[in-house]
Design a protein around this motif. Structure first.
Motif, PDB file in Angstrom:
ATOM      1  N   ASP A 107    -132.402  42.958   7.004  1.00 41.72           N
ATOM      2  CA  ASP A 107    -132.743  41.592   7.416  1.00 41.72           C
ATOM      3  C   ASP A 107    -132.491  40.696   6.203  1.00 41.72           C
ATOM      4  O   ASP A 107    -133.399  40.403   5.426  1.00 41.72           O
ATOM      5  N   THR A 108    -131.231  40.282   6.053  1.00 46.77           N
ATOM      6  CA  THR A 108    -130.819  39.580   4.841  1.00 46.77           C
ATOM      7  C   THR A 108    -130.997  38.080   4.996  1.00 46.77           C
ATOM      8  O   THR A 108    -130.545  37.494   5.984  1.00 46.77           O
ATOM      9  N   ASN A 109    -131.653  37.455   4.014  1.00 45.85           N
ATOM     10  CA  ASN A 109    -131.838  36.013   4.033  1.00 45.85           C
ATOM     11  C   ASN A 109    -131.716  35.510   2.597  1.00 45.85           C
ATOM     12  O   ASN A 109    -132.625  35.673   1.782  1.00 45.85           O
ATOM     13  N   ASN A 166    -131.519  32.442   1.505  1.00 44.54           N
ATOM     14  CA  ASN A 166    -132.403  31.314   1.193  1.00 44.54           C
ATOM     15  C   ASN A 166    -133.804  31.783   0.833  1.00 44.54           C
ATOM     16  O   ASN A 166    -134.450  31.235  -0.067  1.00 44.54           O
ATOM     17  N   ASN A 167    -134.313  32.807   1.529  1.00 43.22           N
ATOM     18  CA  ASN A 167    -135.652  33.299   1.204  1.00 43.22           C
ATOM     19  C   ASN A 167    -135.706  33.898  -0.190  1.00 43.22           C
ATOM     20  O   ASN A 167    -136.752  33.867  -0.844  1.00 43.22           O
ATOM     21  N   PRO A 226    -138.266  38.993   0.691  1.00 41.51           N
ATOM     22  CA  PRO A 226    -136.889  39.163   1.195  1.00 41.51           C
ATOM     23  C   PRO A 226    -136.269  40.494   0.791  1.00 41.51           C
ATOM     24  O   PRO A 226    -135.394  41.004   1.495  1.00 41.51           O
ATOM     25  N   LYS A 269    -137.719  43.019   3.348  1.00 37.16           N
ATOM     26  CA  LYS A 269    -137.094  42.903   4.659  1.00 37.16           C
ATOM     27  C   LYS A 269    -135.666  43.427   4.636  1.00 37.16           C
ATOM     28  O   LYS A 269    -135.203  44.044   5.601  1.00 37.16           O
ATOM     29  N   ASN A 297    -128.371  23.785   2.054  1.00 38.72           N
ATOM     30  CA  ASN A 297    -129.296  24.573   1.243  1.00 38.72           C
ATOM     31  C   ASN A 297    -130.162  23.671   0.365  1.00 38.72           C
ATOM     32  O   ASN A 297    -131.336  23.954   0.117  1.00 38.72           O
ATOM     33  N   ASN A 315    -127.077  28.888   4.042  1.00 36.62           N
ATOM     34  CA  ASN A 315    -127.314  30.317   3.903  1.00 36.62           C
ATOM     35  C   ASN A 315    -126.046  31.133   4.129  1.00 36.62           C
ATOM     36  O   ASN A 315    -126.078  32.234   4.677  1.00 36.62           O
ATOM     37  N   TYR A 348    -122.866  33.530   3.411  1.00 37.47           N
ATOM     38  CA  TYR A 348    -122.562  34.681   2.571  1.00 37.47           C
ATOM     39  C   TYR A 348    -121.385  34.295   1.668  1.00 37.47           C
ATOM     40  O   TYR A 348    -120.319  33.943   2.149  1.00 37.47           O
TER      41      TYR A 348
END
Length: 1010
Positions: free
Chosen positions: A377-379, A381-382, A415, A418, A885, A994, A996
């Motif tokens: 669960d890649t984020n 921004n988090n 993050p 997750k 962002n 956000n 990649y």
């Protein structure tokens, strides 16, 4: 140049050696017994050696190719005849002799003509009347990449390719701008079969030729699917002569091209104290001495890692006068630059062609693909927002979560946790192929029938275990699984008539039919709460079970015809028409007709230029045509229904409720395209220039219908109507120069330039369409007449209020006298565009354009002895990026980490006129979409540098190897840009939210031929 025995360059690095050897066993007999060893050298007319020339014993499969210095040695039968061939030269035959021979090849002007694959046929570059970009595969070979779309970037005028660093993603391709608010993807045709899956399904090392059809005279043969351009890929076929076994491998590492700097623990504590104090809150007691906190946790460093990329391909090619075979196996794997982002892919290719007699041939092209994507669960921004004062792990080794009040410690879920515990995976099984037969009859006629198909099966799975990280608790395990199936069938029939006349003129006519259908089905389910995490099956869950599925189908049937007339290579005419019938449209609108015509005049054949010393070839082209776009969904003409439960007399009954108003009149989007071009070869064939001017008008564009609520239908989910118009017009330039051509040194250059102007001419009403949503009710862009598509919309920043007096004298933004709850010194001042003294939504305007003014690239190839050096630069100019962002990384409104840009925030009169004050809650709404977040997206990128060495195999392995090359390659090594985000390559809508980032890659590779 290529020849029949050119070594097939194949890259890769992964597969069992024993499997490869078994897979690539010779399919045909090798050399026959012989008594004479023939050796010599093959040269061109200037005395330069020709590496890769084919030397074959006539009537056998016994042959070799010349090495890098043009030398060869071959054992043949006594009294044998040998044939020497090389693309662009006249084939020569000589008798076998034991004495060393020197073969000087003569140029063949006709053979030098590059074959260009067009829809349902082929022609030569010299005879084109439409706009077709033929991408030089030699340039692509110098840029090892897993995806042919990535390697296309910057190689063709009028073609914009936008890539991503995420493993397994396909690039976005736009041909001559954005022509519709719907699907803008071009049609991709592989070996005559339209590709429904992504370009990841094609192994770049299997590609023989790659063409991009751009204008209507070239794409109208594809009718309703040609509006966004057509990419035609032809894979390799077997070659006559001795079997060729090739191995290509590369391996490398990857990093992000740039990284965002965020506050460390000390800086964040100082910032947080100031932000809370300005809002009237007590500060965090633990931040009383910020200097004691040090650097703290670097969450971005924990999320990002060193990626790696491995590619391994083996191939075998063989053939004789009756049968040709090409087969390959590719294995690719990539570990992403973000933890637990991985991709694996395996591709098997088998192509064959058999000649039954002089008139009948049949063959096949088969491609089988398996791939698997894995991610947590890649984020991103988090990871930016997580507080540097919080640890990743607790002392017991478990992941941490914020402890205490969110005002002090934030509320971002860990993050890194997750990304590690959540498992998202996708498996794909894909088969694409065709079988065909060709029959020549009545001397000038050829009939071809092709049956093709593509099957795509992919399975998705998400597993999230329960967890308890301090204040953050995931009580229930969660499992979701889906199964998807797409089956496409194709049947094409063509009849070709080709007649050559005694005066050198030529006529070619093609008529045919095409029938294609697709059936798609998906089903899936999810459930929560498992008794044991070791039984991760849908049947093992107990709570909140959900299940669903859908099925759809479409079909298209077409007639088409094309005629080309070449009058003495001086005047050329092409006319095309296609009539498509599609199930995606209602009665009365199923069929559409798409005609085109183009002409060319070769001025260099006229008396006034035929003897010119500086003009070798000069041709002007003009064309007009209409193409269509049927990518509107399968049932746009019909109403959509949802099922609901209603209480009727105390009983629950099921009812079907219409949600979307039907529109039986919906029809094709059509594009009218005009093209004018010039092709020139100058200065003793040292300069090639292609220039195109075009205009592309999308008419009858599908836009959302305005549906009143009183109709009883949804005013959110609405049908599409043909009411919009978009115009693209521009200039394309391709310039190729042979700067230096010496025996031991050469230098060639390619310059590609594209200018495109995009404008929305009309939509359904005067009300603009909002787009570019990023959540939180933020719609950052709109589609509006008289502007380019997807222009950014918001407020205009006008500096920072430095004093309370300036606030009082300016337009009212947030009324009040309390700096903690209203506009105050240090807040952003916005322009009062309507001069009513109040800043509100009426003061928004167009603030940016994501469409570039022009794109360009500059490629240079140097050869010094056995060394080759390729340097490729690619750039974009004039586009804006909405760095969404920064709404959060510079918002300074909640307890989350910020970028180091906020270190220059306003702290008193005169301290800053760009970065506002830090205040919890952001009472002035300084984070609202505005010019504050608009950045220049222009960049110049060192896209690829490749240094290779062609090993002289005759010095140590002349009996074992036919060629060997080693190289080192660097991709995306340096980017010159003013953009402050991870990377300026953010997608056609210009919004960075956000995303990649693109990766910097260093690779080592080897290509070996046996």
């Amino acid at each position: 140049m290529r020849n029949e025995f050119k070594i097939l360059r194949i890259r890769g690095l992964r597969a069992k050696v024993t499997l490869m050897l078994l897979f690539c066993l010779p399919l045909f007999a090798g050399a026959q017994g012989s008594d004479i060893t023939v050796s010599g050298i093959v040269l061109d007319e200037t005395g330069i050696p020709l590496p890769g020339a084919s030397v074959v014993e006539v009537g056998t499969n016994n042959g070799v190719v010349t090495d890098f210095d043009g030398n060869f040695e071959l054992v043949v039968s006594e009294n044998a005849q040998l044939e020497v061939s090389f693309l662009g030269f006249v084939t020569q035959t000589f008798e076998a002799t034991s004495e060393e021979v020197e073969i000087v090849m003569e140029s063949d002007a006709d053979a030098l003509e590059e074959v260009v694959v067009i829809g349902y046929g082929q022609t030569t570059q010299r005879d084109l009347t439409g706009s077709v970009s033929s991408i030089d595969l030699g340039d692509i070979e110098s840029q090892p990449a897993s995806n042919i779309g990535d390697a296309m970037q910057g190689r063709a005028a009028g073609v914009q390719v936008i890539t991503s660093g995420a493993p397994g993603t396909n690039p976005t391709i736009r041909i001559r701008g954005i022509g519709t608010i719907g699907n803008n993807d071009p049609l991709v045709v592989v070996d005559g079969v339209p590709l429904n899956g992504g370009l990841n399904q094609v192994n770049m090392q299997d590609v023989e030729s790659l063409q991009v059809l751009k204008d209507a005279s070239a794409t109208a043969i594809y009718g309703s699917r040609g509006a966004n351009g057509v990419v035609i890929i032809t894979t390799k076929s077997g070659k006559d002569g001795k079997g060729q076994f090739n191995v290509e491998a590369f391996s490398g590492i990857q990093h992000s091209t740039d990284m965002i700097d965020v506050l460390n623990a000390r800086q964040f504590a100082e910032f947080n104290n100031e932000m809370l104090s300005n809002a009237g809150y007590e500060t965090n007691p633990e931040y009383a001495d910020p200097s004691s906190l040090g650097e703290g946790t670097d969450w971005l460093d924990a999320l990002f890692t060193t990626g790696r990329q491995n590619n391994f391909t083996v191939s075998f090619s063989n053939g004789n006068e009756h049968t040709k075979v090409y087969t390959s196996l590719n294995a690719f794997d990539q570990k992403g630059i973000i933890i637990n982002n991985d991709y694996e892919r395996y591709i098997f290719q088998f192509n064959s062609e058999t000649e039954i007699n002089d008139n009948l041939r049949f063959g096949n092209n088969l491609k089988m693909n398996y791939d698997q994507k894995e991610s947590g669960d890649t984020n991103i921004n988090n990871a930016i927002f997580s507080l540097p004062t919080n640890p990743i792990y607790r002392e017991d080794g478990d992941f941490s979560g914020p402890l205490g009040h969110p005002l002090y410690y934030g509320d971002i879920e860990n993050p890194i946790g997750k990304a590690n515990i959540v498992d998202n995976s996708t498996e794909g099984y894909n088969i694409q192929g065709s079988v065909f037969a060709e029959l020549d009859f009545l001397e000038d006629f050829t009939f071809k029938t092709l049956f093709g198909g593509e099957t795509n099966f992919w399975f998705g799975r998400t597993w999230a275990p329960s967890y308890e990280w301090d204040a953050h608790i995931g009580q229930n395990e969660f499992l979701s699984e889906s199964s998807n199936r797409s089956i496409t069938l194709l049947w094409d029939n063509t009849l070709t008539y080709e007649k050559r006349f005694d005066d050198g003129s030529r006529f070619t006519g093609v008529v045919g039919t095409s029938a294609q259908e697709n059936r798609f089905k998906t089903m899936g389910g999810s459930i929560q709460n498992f008794a044991s995490t070791s039984t991760q099956q849908l049947d093992s869950g107990t709570d909140q079970q959900e299940i669903g599925g859908t099925e759809s189908e479409w079909a298209i049937f077409s007639y088409f015809a094309r005629g080309t007339f070449d009058f003495r290579s001086k005047y050329l005419l092409t006319a095309t028409v296609r009539r498509d019938g599609s199930s995606r449209f209602g009665e009365g609108n199923k069929y559409g007709t798409f005609p085109s015509a183009s002409a060319a005049w070769r001025l260099s054949e006229e008396d006034f230029l035929v003897d010119s010393e500086n003009i070798n070839d000069l041709k002007i082209r003009a064309g007009y045509g209409i193409t269509g776009n049927q990518e509107i969904g399968n049932y746009a003409f019909a109403s959509s229904y949802n099922t609901n439960l209603y209480n009727f007399n105390g009983n629950l009954v099921t009812a079907a409720v219409p949600t979307v108003l039907p529109n039986a009149n919906v029809q094709w989007e059509s594009q009218k395209q005009y093209n004018f071009g010039v092709d020139a070869t100058l200065f003793d064939n040292r300069v090639d220039l292609t220039l195109d001017l075009y205009r592309k008008d999308t008419e009858d564009m599908l836009v959302p219908m305005a549906v009143p609520v009183t109709s009883g239908y949804s005013d959110v989910f609405v049908p599409s109507v043909n009411a919009g118009k978009i115009r693209n017009q521009g200039v394309e330039v391709l310039l190729t120069t042979q700067n230096i051509e010496k025996e031991n040194f050469s230098w060639t250059s390619d310059f590609v330039f594209t200018y495109n102007d995009n404008e929305v001419m009309n939509i359904n009403s005067d009300t603009p369409m909002t787009t570019g949503g990023i959540g939180l009710n933020y719609n950052l862009a709109r589609i509006q007449p008289n502007y380019p598509v997807n222009v950014f919309y918001g407020f205009v920043e006008d500096g920072i209020f430095q004093t309370q007096e300036e606030v009082e004298n300016g337009a009212v933004q947030v009324a009040g006298n309390d700096p903690a709850t209203s506009t105050a010194a240090g807040d952003i001042r916005y322009k009062d565009l309507n001069n009513d003294g109040v800043i509100n939504d009426d003061d928004r305007t167009i603030i940016g354009n994501p469409n570039p003014d022009f794109t360009y690239s500059f490629n240079n190839t140097f050869r010094v002895g056995n060394f080759d050096l390729n340097i490729f630069l690619q750039g974009v100019y004039g586009n804006d990026i909405f760095n969404a962002n920064r709404i959060f990384t510079e918002g300074m409104a909640v307890t989350s980490n910020q970028s180091t840009a906020v270190l220059d925030r306003w702290t008193g009169e005169g301290t800053s006129n760009t970065m506002p004050r830090a205040i919890f809650g952001d009472p002035n709404n300084n984070a609202r979409p505005s010019t504050r977040y608009i950045e220049d997206g222009s960049y110049l990128r060192l896209r690829n540098v490749n240094l290779s060495y062609n090993i002289p195999v005759e010095t140590f392995a002349e009996n074992a190897l036919s060629s060997a090359r080693v190289y080192i390659s660097g991709q995306n090594l340096y980017t010159l840009t003013d953009y402050s985000g991870f990377d300026p390559e953010v997608g056609p809508n210009g919004i960075d939210n956000n995303n990649y980032p693109v990766t910097r890659t260093i690779l080592l590779g080897v290509n070996v031929g046996f």
